[in-house]
Design a protein around this motif. Structure first.
Motif, short mmCIF file in Angstrom:
data_model
loop_
_atom_site.label_atom_id
_atom_site.label_comp_id
_atom_site.label_asym_id
_atom_site.label_seq_id
_atom_site.Cartn_x
_atom_site.Cartn_y
_atom_site.Cartn_z
N HIS A 179 4.27 8.98 -10.90
CA HIS A 179 3.93 7.93 -11.85
C HIS A 179 2.42 7.90 -12.05
CE1 HIS A 179 7.97 6.21 -11.80
NE2 HIS A 179 7.96 6.49 -10.50
N ASP A 180 2.00 7.60 -13.28
CA ASP A 180 0.55 7.49 -13.49
C ASP A 180 0.09 6.12 -13.00
OD1 ASP A 180 0.90 5.57 -15.58
OD2 ASP A 180 0.95 7.13 -17.10
N TRP A 181 -1.23 5.96 -12.91
CA TRP A 181 -1.78 4.72 -12.34
C TRP A 181 -1.38 3.50 -13.16
CZ3 TRP A 181 -2.49 4.73 -7.59
CH2 TRP A 181 -3.05 5.82 -6.92
N SER A 182 -1.24 3.65 -14.45
CA SER A 182 -0.81 2.54 -15.30
C SER A 182 0.59 2.07 -14.91
CB SER A 182 -0.85 2.96 -16.77
OG SER A 182 -0.36 1.93 -17.59
N MET A 184 -5.06 0.46 -3.15
CA MET A 184 -3.97 0.28 -2.18
C MET A 184 -3.42 1.62 -1.72
SD MET A 184 -1.86 -3.14 -3.26
CE MET A 184 -1.45 -2.66 -4.92
N ALA A 185 -3.22 2.55 -2.66
CA ALA A 185 -2.71 3.88 -2.31
C ALA A 185 -3.72 4.61 -1.42
CB ALA A 185 -2.41 4.68 -3.57
N ASP A 186 -5.00 4.50 -1.74
CA ASP A 186 -6.03 5.12 -0.91
C ASP A 186 -6.04 4.54 0.49
OD1 ASP A 186 -6.82 6.80 -2.97
OD2 ASP A 186 -8.55 5.56 -3.55
N ARG A 187 -5.89 3.24 0.57
CA ARG A 187 -5.86 2.57 1.88
C ARG A 187 -4.69 3.07 2.71
NH1 ARG A 187 -7.46 -2.54 4.10
NH2 ARG A 187 -6.81 -2.43 6.26
N HIS A 188 -3.52 3.20 2.07
CA HIS A 188 -2.35 3.71 2.78
C HIS A 188 -2.61 5.12 3.31
CE1 HIS A 188 1.74 4.58 3.91
NE2 HIS A 188 1.69 5.68 3.16
N ARG A 189 -3.18 5.98 2.48
CA ARG A 189 -3.48 7.35 2.90
C ARG A 189 -4.46 7.36 4.07
NH1 ARG A 189 -7.62 10.01 2.17
NH2 ARG A 189 -8.38 8.76 0.44
N ARG A 190 -5.54 6.58 3.98
CA ARG A 190 -6.52 6.53 5.06
C ARG A 190 -5.92 6.01 6.35
NH1 ARG A 190 -9.75 4.20 1.11
NH2 ARG A 190 -9.60 2.20 2.19
N ASP A 191 -5.13 4.92 6.26
CA ASP A 191 -4.51 4.34 7.46
C ASP A 191 -3.52 5.32 8.09
OD1 ASP A 191 -5.98 2.05 7.00
OD2 ASP A 191 -4.27 0.85 6.31
N THR A 192 -2.75 6.00 7.26
CA THR A 192 -1.78 6.97 7.76
C THR A 192 -2.49 8.13 8.46
OG1 THR A 192 -0.20 6.38 6.04
CG2 THR A 192 0.12 8.51 7.11
N GLU A 235 4.17 -1.75 -12.09
CA GLU A 235 5.24 -1.98 -11.10
C GLU A 235 4.79 -2.97 -10.02
OE1 GLU A 235 9.00 -1.66 -9.57
OE2 GLU A 235 8.31 -0.71 -11.41
N LEU A 236 3.52 -2.86 -9.63
CA LEU A 236 3.00 -3.73 -8.57
C LEU A 236 2.46 -5.06 -9.09
CD1 LEU A 236 1.13 -1.08 -6.43
CD2 LEU A 236 3.34 -2.12 -5.94
N GLY A 237 2.27 -5.15 -10.41
CA GLY A 237 1.74 -6.38 -10.99
C GLY A 237 0.27 -6.58 -10.72
N CYS A 238 -0.50 -5.49 -10.77
CA CYS A 238 -1.94 -5.58 -10.51
C CYS A 238 -2.68 -4.63 -11.45
CB CYS A 238 -2.23 -5.23 -9.05
SG CYS A 238 -1.81 -3.53 -8.60
N HIS A 261 0.84 -1.19 0.00
CA HIS A 261 0.00 0.00 0.00
C HIS A 261 0.88 1.25 0.00
CE1 HIS A 261 -3.42 -2.47 2.08
NE2 HIS A 261 -3.17 -2.86 0.85
N GLN A 262 1.90 1.23 0.83
CA GLN A 262 2.81 2.37 0.90
C GLN A 262 3.55 2.55 -0.43
OE1 GLN A 262 5.91 2.13 3.85
NE2 GLN A 262 6.44 4.29 3.61
N TRP A 263 3.97 1.45 -1.02
CA TRP A 263 4.68 1.51 -2.29
C TRP A 263 3.79 2.10 -3.38
CZ3 TRP A 263 6.63 -3.37 -5.31
CH2 TRP A 263 7.55 -2.99 -6.30
N ALA A 264 2.53 1.68 -3.43
CA ALA A 264 1.58 2.22 -4.40
C ALA A 264 1.44 3.72 -4.20
CB ALA A 264 0.23 1.53 -4.27
N TRP A 265 1.27 4.14 -2.96
CA TRP A 265 1.12 5.57 -2.67
C TRP A 265 2.39 6.33 -3.06
CZ3 TRP A 265 3.84 8.99 0.27
CH2 TRP A 265 3.26 10.25 0.43
N GLN A 266 3.55 5.77 -2.70
CA GLN A 266 4.82 6.45 -2.97
C GLN A 266 5.07 6.61 -4.47
OE1 GLN A 266 6.92 7.72 -0.43
NE2 GLN A 266 7.62 8.83 -2.24
N LEU A 267 4.80 5.56 -5.23
CA LEU A 267 4.99 5.65 -6.68
C LEU A 267 4.10 6.74 -7.26
CD1 LEU A 267 5.15 1.86 -7.58
CD2 LEU A 267 7.01 3.52 -7.85
#
Length: 60
Positions: free
Chosen positions: A19-22, A38-46, A27-30, A8-14
């Motif tokens: 980097h664009d969502w594509s 995942m990026a949204d989840r990291h932001r909410r958790d943080t 990079e994450l293979g998803c 989640h953190q990696w998605a947010w950091q990228l």
């Protein structure tokens, strides 16, 4: 830190690094939707952890 949290953190950091969502998804293979989630989840958790660690100025 658990693997899920790291992803989640990696998605947010990228994305934060410009980097664009594509590119993030590749990079994450998803999918882009999953990378965005995942990026949204990291932001909410943080934000939740930061809010829980805050003290109220007027409760002192």
């Amino acid at each position: 830190m658990e693997t899920d949290e790291q992803l989640h953190q990696w998605a947010w950091q990228l994305r934060h690094d410009g980097h664009d969502w594509s590119e993030v998804a590749t990079e994450l293979g998803c999918t882009e939707d999953l990378a965005r989630a995942m990026a949204d989840r990291h932001r909410r958790d943080t934000e939740a952890r930061a809010q829980a660690a805050q003290f109220s100025l007027f409760d002192l």
